[in-house]
Design an enzyme around this catalytic site. Sequence first.
Site, short mmCIF file in Angstrom:
data_model
loop_
_atom_site.label_atom_id
_atom_site.label_comp_id
_atom_site.label_asym_id
_atom_site.label_seq_id
_atom_site.Cartn_x
_atom_site.Cartn_y
_atom_site.Cartn_z
CD GLU A 106 -1.73 -2.05 1.69
OE1 GLU A 106 -2.44 -3.30 1.45
OE2 GLU A 106 -0.81 -2.70 2.69
CE1 TYR A 118 7.20 0.14 -3.22
CE2 TYR A 118 6.57 2.29 -3.23
CZ TYR A 118 7.54 1.34 -2.47
OH TYR A 118 7.42 1.13 -1.31
#
Length: 148
Positions: A106, A118
């Site tokens: 998350e 990411y």
Amino acid sequence: MTPSLPDLIFQVTGVESAPLLAALHEEAFAGGEVWDADSFTSLLGLPGTEALVVLEGNEPAGFILTRTVMDETEVLTLAVRPSFRRLGLGKSLVEQILPKGKIFLEVSISNNAAKKLYDRCGFIKAGHRRRYYRDGSDALVLVSTPSE
């Protein structure tokens, strides 16, 4: 392209590193949601949980904390000290865990730097968690894409 850091050393650490991880986390997330040594001690006591610390020379520069259950690994937190940011250490830490298989995590919808990291590591959006963080902010759920 990120600068080359030839003196990087990656070390898997256990519960004994909880105070170090807490200090690094506090420095990396100053003013945000910081985890203390007791939190790290509890997490590192869980089966499948490990911390990977990156040292630049002999100096701890950051870490990634993961928990693996069966064939899935969750990134619990990733922290890089501010003085070591923008050198590719976060990406290097993520790349070290990619061989574990399917990775999910998350990330705060407002953490643009982490979302870019990411994305560069091949993660894609898999979901959305409303009011996930203590401050009431939402999180994106990201998952790694299979390497080819």
